[in-house]
Scaffold this motif. Structure first.
Motif, PDB file in Angstrom:
ATOM      1  N   SER A 178      81.004 -57.235   2.014  1.00 37.19           N
ATOM      2  CA  SER A 178      81.128 -56.133   0.839  1.00 37.19           C
ATOM      3  C   SER A 178      80.158 -56.639  -0.147  1.00 37.19           C
ATOM      4  O   SER A 178      80.250 -57.601  -0.830  1.00 37.19           O
ATOM      5  CB  SER A 178      82.409 -55.933   0.324  1.00 37.19           C
ATOM      6  OG  SER A 178      82.269 -55.172  -0.850  1.00 37.19           O
TER       7      SER A 178
ATOM      8  N   GLU B  82      81.641 -50.502   9.725  1.00 35.34           N
ATOM      9  CA  GLU B  82      82.597 -49.787  10.607  1.00 35.34           C
ATOM     10  C   GLU B  82      82.461 -50.476  11.775  1.00 35.34           C
ATOM     11  O   GLU B  82      81.312 -50.888  12.463  1.00 35.34           O
ATOM     12  CB  GLU B  82      82.365 -48.261  10.757  1.00 35.34           C
ATOM     13  CG  GLU B  82      82.293 -47.681   9.527  1.00 35.34           C
ATOM     14  CD  GLU B  82      81.626 -46.195   9.530  1.00 35.34           C
ATOM     15  OE1 GLU B  82      81.662 -45.560  10.805  1.00 35.34           O
ATOM     16  OE2 GLU B  82      81.811 -45.241   8.572  1.00 35.34           O
TER      17      GLU B  82
ATOM     18  N   ASN C  34      84.513 -55.990   6.177  1.00 34.44           N
ATOM     19  CA  ASN C  34      84.201 -55.330   4.958  1.00 34.44           C
ATOM     20  C   ASN C  34      84.547 -56.406   3.871  1.00 34.44           C
ATOM     21  O   ASN C  34      83.801 -56.515   2.784  1.00 34.44           O
ATOM     22  CB  ASN C  34      85.358 -54.001   4.740  1.00 34.44           C
ATOM     23  CG  ASN C  34      84.735 -52.864   5.502  1.00 34.44           C
ATOM     24  OD1 ASN C  34      83.453 -52.347   4.676  1.00 34.44           O
ATOM     25  ND2 ASN C  34      85.154 -52.434   6.537  1.00 34.44           N
TER      26      ASN C  34
ATOM     27  N   ARG D 222      73.712 -48.657   1.042  1.00 27.58           N
ATOM     28  CA  ARG D 222      74.283 -47.723   0.273  1.00 27.58           C
ATOM     29  C   ARG D 222      73.675 -46.442   0.360  1.00 27.58           C
ATOM     30  O   ARG D 222      74.056 -44.980   0.091  1.00 27.58           O
ATOM     31  CB  ARG D 222      73.796 -48.205  -1.262  1.00 27.58           C
ATOM     32  CG  ARG D 222      74.782 -47.115  -2.308  1.00 27.58           C
ATOM     33  CD  ARG D 222      74.290 -47.576  -3.681  1.00 27.58           C
ATOM     34  NE  ARG D 222      75.014 -49.008  -3.899  1.00 27.58           N
ATOM     35  CZ  ARG D 222      76.814 -48.705  -4.332  1.00 27.58           C
ATOM     36  NH1 ARG D 222      77.285 -47.815  -4.630  1.00 27.58           N
ATOM     37  NH2 ARG D 222      77.035 -50.175  -4.404  1.00 27.58           N
TER      38      ARG D 222
ATOM     39  N   ARG E  33      78.973 -50.771   3.500  1.00 22.85           N
ATOM     40  CA  ARG E  33      80.160 -50.514   4.002  1.00 22.85           C
ATOM     41  C   ARG E  33      79.934 -51.139   5.660  1.00 22.85           C
ATOM     42  O   ARG E  33      78.861 -51.055   6.119  1.00 22.85           O
ATOM     43  CB  ARG E  33      80.730 -49.145   4.185  1.00 22.85           C
ATOM     44  CG  ARG E  33      82.115 -48.754   4.856  1.00 22.85           C
ATOM     45  CD  ARG E  33      82.459 -47.556   4.685  1.00 22.85           C
ATOM     46  NE  ARG E  33      81.551 -46.368   5.639  1.00 22.85           N
ATOM     47  CZ  ARG E  33      80.672 -45.676   5.463  1.00 22.85           C
ATOM     48  NH1 ARG E  33      80.072 -45.630   4.083  1.00 22.85           N
ATOM     49  NH2 ARG E  33      79.999 -44.823   6.232  1.00 22.85           N
TER      50      ARG E  33
ATOM     51  N   THR F 256      88.437 -54.309   8.499  1.00 25.52           N
ATOM     52  CA  THR F 256      88.950 -54.598   7.408  1.00 25.52           C
ATOM     53  C   THR F 256      88.387 -56.046   6.769  1.00 25.52           C
ATOM     54  O   THR F 256      88.010 -56.002   5.704  1.00 25.52           O
ATOM     55  CB  THR F 256      90.445 -54.401   7.223  1.00 25.52           C
ATOM     56  OG1 THR F 256      90.886 -53.166   7.594  1.00 25.52           O
ATOM     57  CG2 THR F 256      91.022 -54.952   5.697  1.00 25.52           C
TER      58      THR F 256
END
Length: 321
Positions: free
Chosen positions: A183, A135, A179, A151, A133, A176
């Protein structure tokens, strides 16, 4: 002399006496071992004269030498090589060792304190770790803070300059997009995707994207290591120059031990410390998901408790199995 060492076949008694010399010398003190001391060892049903004769034979073929007249014997470089190759199944110890980073750091500090040795550990290559992820946080008036989390929740952080007309909405859009890019990818693959997918990024970020990619690449691609216990070496050895122990040393060891799994030992002549003839290196590669990461190296005087240090890696292997 060396040819004799390579082709010899010691009888069981000489092997037992040689092993006893090595164990008594490698006890953290490194004092010459006398025949009388060997004869008093538990399980040695021989007299001092028999031990002296055996030690003379071992000296003649180059495994031991006497530093002073009437002194006990100490092992030669060839003696160390023979002992480690014949008495220890090094390649079978800690194969495909996969400790967590926290375990590596804890072990380095533990070995250093218990045995008064130096440990140099290459930290896992950041670029090979997977991102779960991303941020983007509002850090201050000039910067955003990017968190790249795996993870397990561990993160790699970097501050980047805000683009013109930065807003919370733009920050959410950029998070967004990141990610989508990162990802389930490795950090290195994510960098490639940032370049390949640049035209899909929020428009207000386009002008800064190249700079951000370069900054991330510099941070994530940098080598890193920890070194603990270096002061123990300078207390125990006669070395006029400071030892260059760190990333460059790890690269040297990797070149020497390329493709060797399990425990390996580099003796004096194989090391880059030209004015120090009292050191050896015990090295173990470690992995993540069967992929090589770096090496864990113990740099120690030859008089260190080598058997016990090797046993530490055997215990870790057993614990992890």
């Amino acid at each position: 002399m060396q040819q004799d060492v390579d082709t010899m076949n010691l009888n069981p008694r000489d092997q037992q006496i040689f092993s006893a010399v090595m164990s008594l010398y490698c006890n953290g003190e490194g004092q010459p071992v006398a025949s009388s001391r060997i004869a008093k060892q538990k399980g040695m049903a021989v007299c001092s004269a028999t031990v002296r004769n055996a030690m003379s034979r071992l000296e003649k073929i180059g495994l031991l030498y006497s530093p002073h007249t009437s002194a006990g014997r100490v092992p030669t470089n060839a003696g160390f090589d023979y002992w480690l190759s014949e008495f220890f199944p090094l390649a079978d110890i800690a194969q495909y060792w996969q400790p967590a980073q926290a375990q590596l750091v804890e072990l380095a500090h533990g070995l250093s304190q218990r045995y008064q040795v130096c440990c140099c550990v290459g930290l896992p290559q950041v670029s090979s770790q997977h991102v779960f992820r991303v941020e983007v946080l509002d850090f201050d008036s000039n910067d955003w803070l990017i968190l790249l989390l795996d993870r397990a929740g561990q993160s790699h952080n970097i501050c980047i300059h805000k683009p013109d007309e930065a807003s919370d909405t733009l920050r959410y859009q950029f998070a967004t997009w990141l990610n989508t890019v990162f990802s389930q990818q490795t950090l290195m693959e994510g960098l490639y995707r940032m370049q390949a997918m640049a035209n899909t990024a929020p428009r207000n970020c386009h002008d800064s994207l190249h700079q951000w990619t370069r900054e991330l690449s510099q941070k994530l691609g940098s080598d890193n290591s920890i070194v603990v216990g270096e002061n123990y070496l300078y207390r125990k050895i006669d070395c006029e120059q400071s030892l260059n122990i760190g990333v460059s040393f790890l690269n040297f060891v990797e070149d020497k031990l390329a493709f060797k799994n399990g425990v390996s030992v580099l003796n004096t002549a194989q090391l880059p410390f030209t004015d120090c003839d009292e050191l050896m290196v015990i090295s173990v590669p470690y992995f993540q998901n069967q992929e090589y990461q770096s090496r864990f190296c113990v740099i120690c005087p030859k008089s260190a408790q080598i058997e016990a240090i090797i046993q530490e890696f055997k215990l870790i292997e057993s614990f992890g199995s």
